[in-house]
Design an enzyme around this catalytic site. Sequence first.
Site, PDB file in Angstrom:
ATOM      1  N   CYS A 238      49.689  86.904  34.429  1.00  0.00           N
ATOM      2  CA  CYS A 238      49.563  88.333  34.738  1.00  0.00           C
ATOM      3  C   CYS A 238      48.249  88.891  34.196  1.00  0.00           C
ATOM      4  CB  CYS A 238      50.750  89.094  34.148  1.00  0.00           C
ATOM      5  SG  CYS A 238      50.571  90.890  34.269  1.00  0.00           S
ATOM      6  N   CYS A 241      49.204  91.718  31.308  1.00  0.00           N
ATOM      7  CA  CYS A 241      49.806  91.379  30.010  1.00  0.00           C
ATOM      8  C   CYS A 241      49.529  89.932  29.604  1.00  0.00           C
ATOM      9  CB  CYS A 241      51.309  91.660  30.025  1.00  0.00           C
ATOM     10  SG  CYS A 241      52.246  90.493  31.042  1.00  0.00           S
ATOM     11  N   CYS A 269      56.307  93.966  31.722  1.00  0.00           N
ATOM     12  CA  CYS A 269      54.853  93.857  31.594  1.00  0.00           C
ATOM     13  C   CYS A 269      54.336  94.824  30.521  1.00  0.00           C
ATOM     14  CB  CYS A 269      54.195  94.150  32.942  1.00  0.00           C
ATOM     15  SG  CYS A 269      52.437  93.798  33.002  1.00  0.00           S
TER      16      CYS A 269
END
Lengths: 281, 260
Positions: A238, A241, A269
Amino acid sequence: MSEYNFAYLNEQTKKMIRRALLKAVAIPGYQVPFASREMPMPYGWGTGGVQVTASILTPDDILKVIDQGADDTTNAVSIRKFFKKTAAIETTELSEQATIIQTRHRVPETPLREDQILVYQVPIPEPLRFLEPRETETRKMHAYEDYGLMHVKLYEDISQHGHISTTYAYPVMVEGRYVMDPSPTPKFDNPKINNCPALQLFGAGREKRIYALPPYTKVTSLDFEDHPFEVQKWQASCELCGTSGTFLDEVITDDKGGRIFVCSDTDFCRKQQSEKFEEAG
Amino acid sequence: MKMNPGIPLLKVENLHKAFGKTKACHDISFELWPGEVLGIVGESGSGKSTLLRLIAGLLEPDKGTISYQQNSKLITLTDLDEPALRHLQRTEWGFVHQHPSDGLRMNVSAGANIGERLMANNWRHYGNIREKAQHWLKAVEIDPARIDDLPRTFSGGMQQRLQIARNLVTNPNLVFLDEPTGGLDVSVQAKLLDLLRGLVSNLGLSAIMVTHDLAVARLLSTRLIVMKQGEIIEHGLTDQVLEDPQAAYSQLLVSSVLQV
Ligand SMILES: Nc1ncnc2c1ncn2[C@@H]1O[C@H](COP(=O)(O)OP(=O)(O)OP(=O)(O)O)[C@@H](O)[C@H]1O
Ligand SMILES: [Mg+2]
């Protein structure tokens, strides 16, 4: 505070739905017919899930609603508002805080607990519908565990695409008895549905069906020995994050082909981001 | 499956079925012995399809019993519950419909059509299912390269052969055929008949075949039942019935059809 009964539905309707829910819990994966009511929102907006939530809601509940993995989409916001208004309950975006989570697509990344209930909004509850449109016939197939057809669909997938290409609403076998559609979640979430500590309830409004998975139900994804079930994997982690191993959404960032991958579960997240921030600080 | 040659494979006793006032089947009794092919002939509306559907468990009789040999014993089908009956239908029996669209899944590939019964019988290895499907395509003289094509891209004769493959893939003991060569033109019919004859003798199949074509009956069946208005009016060895029909109606049938 309002002209409605608590959580909009009248007590008689709730009782009827709870009876269906009890039956559904008693027969995991079995589709129980119920007299779906008109709700002040169109079908496709999760009227099945809303009726289930309305029937189990108590004044002390804390409700979270997600659409895809996000709490801030129109659908999620309006369902949250609806229950705030009709039941004056507390709502949250935090998975840990919620006692009831209503979802359209995702199972939260944060592991669920025994004191939580996950309510799914289901558009098409019948996994055999694709190949057998006759309801009389699909009912018999369930009754007699006559499930060859489900593998016919997976067979076709492989013969056309070289692998099982079904990625959403991936059919599962519940406790070795009923084939069920976890519709419309991504197959990524199938392993989370298995042996889940939380009670899982599924409501299909237009199709008038309720089904359920009691806590710790065995749920296996259908597959072939030489084409075993696999979840989606992403190369990327991601962008926001930095976590890998979550379900990622592709986000287009500009009109020059720029794109990033971010967690579809916005609450998860955010939590990862703040933990990282704390570690760094 | 091992069969006891000393008792019938199928025993039909006093079977009745009416649709309103129409007596589609009236007091039908006969036996089918292991390895036999029984032909049912008669004019349109005489009750042939109804009889076949009754025996195959697709229709419930008003009266009468049907017994079937399983593990060397006769079991009463009319006492069987539906799941057990369906299990029989998808393992030990086959049903070839007159119209391929009634017997095939037109929206999935030829391979999936053949594989369906295997998957229903818990085959869970894609490679093995495919291999078996290819084998059966060859056996019914369809190019195995067509395995991923939809049945609607097949000719009528090919569809009928695909239907046969789909039924024979589980090595059934008993196959029901309702006008298997019905909608096909003569040369295609001949090819299908050849194929059927080969399969029947190689696999030692027992079969009940409905037809109103006496030439088809002569070619495939060992014994013949002649039906008229829901009743059996003559019953015997195919050659005997065709050469020396006893009932006036059979005489008429034979003389009108076999005038070639
Ligand atoms: N589902 C039904 N409902 C009402 N009547 C029926 C039904 N099925 C068959 N019949 C009637 O029963 C009789 C026997 O029909 P059946 O289809 O068994 O004849 P058949 O010998 O197979 O004829 P064909 O050679 O035309 O296929 C006919 O009078 C038919 O109209
Ligand atoms: Mg007929």
